[in-house]
Design a protein around this motif. Structure first.
Motif, PDB file in Angstrom:
ATOM      1  N   LEU A 138       0.829  -1.205   0.000  1.00 54.77           N
ATOM      2  CA  LEU A 138       0.000   0.000   0.000  1.00 54.77           C
ATOM      3  C   LEU A 138       0.861   1.252   0.000  1.00 54.77           C
ATOM      4  O   LEU A 138       0.529   2.250  -0.652  1.00 54.77           O
ATOM      5  CB  LEU A 138      -0.926  -0.011   1.217  1.00 54.77           C
ATOM      6  CG  LEU A 138      -1.921   1.149   1.337  1.00 54.77           C
ATOM      7  CD1 LEU A 138      -2.826   1.198   0.119  1.00 54.77           C
ATOM      8  CD2 LEU A 138      -2.742   1.019   2.601  1.00 54.77           C
ATOM      9  N   VAL A 139       1.992   1.219   0.705  1.00 58.76           N
ATOM     10  CA  VAL A 139       2.923   2.355   0.694  1.00 58.76           C
ATOM     11  C   VAL A 139       3.495   2.559  -0.697  1.00 58.76           C
ATOM     12  O   VAL A 139       3.640   3.698  -1.168  1.00 58.76           O
ATOM     13  CB  VAL A 139       4.043   2.128   1.733  1.00 58.76           C
ATOM     14  CG1 VAL A 139       5.105   3.223   1.626  1.00 58.76           C
ATOM     15  CG2 VAL A 139       3.460   2.102   3.146  1.00 58.76           C
ATOM     16  N   ASP A 140       3.830   1.470  -1.384  1.00 56.26           N
ATOM     17  CA  ASP A 140       4.343   1.588  -2.755  1.00 56.26           C
ATOM     18  C   ASP A 140       3.307   2.215  -3.676  1.00 56.26           C
ATOM     19  O   ASP A 140       3.641   3.026  -4.549  1.00 56.26           O
ATOM     20  CB  ASP A 140       4.739   0.212  -3.284  1.00 56.26           C
ATOM     21  CG  ASP A 140       5.937  -0.362  -2.553  1.00 56.26           C
ATOM     22  OD1 ASP A 140       6.699   0.435  -1.971  1.00 56.26           O
ATOM     23  OD2 ASP A 140       6.100  -1.604  -2.568  1.00 56.26           O
ATOM     24  N   MET A 141       2.035   1.849  -3.485  1.00 53.01           N
ATOM     25  CA  MET A 141       0.979   2.434  -4.297  1.00 53.01           C
ATOM     26  C   MET A 141       0.845   3.938  -4.044  1.00 53.01           C
ATOM     27  O   MET A 141       0.677   4.733  -4.978  1.00 53.01           O
ATOM     28  CB  MET A 141      -0.347   1.737  -3.996  1.00 53.01           C
ATOM     29  CG  MET A 141      -1.499   2.144  -4.902  1.00 53.01           C
ATOM     30  SD  MET A 141      -3.059   1.400  -4.385  1.00 53.01           S
ATOM     31  CE  MET A 141      -2.637  -0.334  -4.442  1.00 53.01           C
ATOM     32  N   MET A 142       0.956   4.338  -2.777  1.00 50.84           N
ATOM     33  CA  MET A 142       0.875   5.759  -2.447  1.00 50.84           C
ATOM     34  C   MET A 142       2.063   6.519  -3.014  1.00 50.84           C
ATOM     35  O   MET A 142       1.921   7.652  -3.495  1.00 50.84           O
ATOM     36  CB  MET A 142       0.806   5.930  -0.931  1.00 50.84           C
ATOM     37  CG  MET A 142      -0.459   5.374  -0.293  1.00 50.84           C
ATOM     38  SD  MET A 142      -0.478   5.515   1.503  1.00 50.84           S
ATOM     39  CE  MET A 142      -0.394   7.297   1.691  1.00 50.84           C
ATOM     40  N   LYS A 143       3.248   5.926  -2.988  1.00 52.21           N
ATOM     41  CA  LYS A 143       4.425   6.581  -3.573  1.00 52.21           C
ATOM     42  C   LYS A 143       4.242   6.808  -5.068  1.00 52.21           C
ATOM     43  O   LYS A 143       4.581   7.870  -5.597  1.00 52.21           O
ATOM     44  CB  LYS A 143       5.671   5.733  -3.324  1.00 52.21           C
ATOM     45  CG  LYS A 143       6.152   5.733  -1.885  1.00 52.21           C
ATOM     46  CD  LYS A 143       7.388   4.863  -1.752  1.00 52.21           C
ATOM     47  CE  LYS A 143       7.903   4.828  -0.325  1.00 52.21           C
ATOM     48  NZ  LYS A 143       9.100   3.962  -0.191  1.00 52.21           N
ATOM     49  N   LYS A 144       3.706   5.790  -5.740  1.00 48.90           N
ATOM     50  CA  LYS A 144       3.503   5.914  -7.181  1.00 48.90           C
ATOM     51  C   LYS A 144       2.482   7.005  -7.490  1.00 48.90           C
ATOM     52  O   LYS A 144       2.665   7.793  -8.421  1.00 48.90           O
ATOM     53  CB  LYS A 144       3.039   4.576  -7.746  1.00 48.90           C
ATOM     54  CG  LYS A 144       2.858   4.598  -9.248  1.00 48.90           C
ATOM     55  CD  LYS A 144       2.424   3.243  -9.773  1.00 48.90           C
ATOM     56  CE  LYS A 144       2.206   3.303 -11.275  1.00 48.90           C
ATOM     57  NZ  LYS A 144       1.749   2.012 -11.824  1.00 48.90           N
TER      58      LYS A 144
END
Length: 278
Positions: A138-144
């Motif tokens: 989920l953090v990776d999705m927010m970064k993207k």
């Protein structure tokens, strides 16, 4: 792209019988050099930089469950068989369809009972009931998402502040009045022809039009490969029995027609149509 008028800026107002006609605008070469080209070049460079930043932030330690991959690939194989059935002879197609749809041994009959899907699985926080959540995805999705939104906000405000009110290009064909709101953002001039493009509208045109250029220059799609893989594995796998049942029913309803015996007839028909048109 658009055909640009690159001559000195002046407005020619002609009067016929005391009535003023619509002005003809000739765009200065300096508008091209100091407005149009900088906007296009800046958006291209920022897009390349954003792609590189996304590659650096991509998490390569992806935990993928073998069960989810197997279920997704099974559905994809059944879909390919259904869509390309005409390239197989009847006996081969029947055996392959039986492999998926057999009542006792068919692959699409294997899943009978399954725990309710985890609603957080769509966000990459667990694959099912009892699974350990993985907030890193989920953090990776927010970064993207941040890497996409922040540069767009910066670019929009930069164009709106420094280049607001400029007319930078002209469409080489006639348009209706419905296109005025799309092509002349920031220029409130009703007497101006709809074919002219404002600087703010040029930003939006580049925002959507440079995607194909990015795929050519970067040598790959700007969409993350990991996102593609996740979409494939999660297509219907939130409810695998339902996806299996739907694909099994679609396979059973296929009316098979082998294309090979009809090839000569199809080629003769195409040749006759070609001769008739010439």
């Amino acid at each position: 792209f658009f055909v640009l008028q690159v001559v000195n800026l002046h407005i020619v107002l002609s009067f016929h019988s005391g009535n003023m006609t619509a002005p003809d605008i000739y765009l200065d070469a300096q508008i091209r050099s100091w407005v149009l080209v900088p906007i296009t070049l800046a958006m291209f460079l920022i897009g390349v930089l954003r792609h590189l930043v996304q590659q650096l932030m991509k998490n390569n330690n992806v935990k993928v469950e073998l069960k989810n991959v197997r279920e997704a690939q099974c559905v994809l194989r059944a879909q390919r068989l259904r869509q390309n059935s005409g390239y197989l002879p009847p006996s081969k197609f029947s055996s392959k369809r039986l492999f998926f749809t057999h009542k006792d041994l068919g692959v699409l009959h294997e899943i009978k009972d399954q725990a309710p899907p985890n609603p957080l699985a769509a966000f990459g926080m667990g694959g099912g009931a009892g699974a350990t959540p993985d907030p890193s995805q989920l953090v990776d999705m927010m970064k993207k998402n941040l890497s996409m939104v922040v540069p767009q906000i910066v670019q929009y405000n930069w164009v709106a502040f420094f280049f607001s009110g400029f007319v930078v290009a002209k469409v080489p064909f006639a348009l209706t009045m419905r296109f005025r709101a799309m092509l002349q953002r920031g220029v409130d001039l009703n007497s101006l022809s709809v074919t002219y493009v404002s600087s703010l509208s040029w930003y939006f045109l580049n925002l959507f039009g440079l995607r194909g250029v990015f795929s050519i220059v970067l040598g790959e799609n700007s969409i993350d490969d990991y996102a593609n893989m996740q979409n494939q594995m999660q297509m219907g796998m939130q409810d695998a029995p339902k996806a299996y049942t739907m694909e099994r029913e679609n396979l059973e309803l296929v009316s098979h027609t082998w294309h090979l015996p009809l090839v000569e007839r199809h080629c003769i028909k195409m040749l006759q149509e070609k001769i008739a048109t010439n």
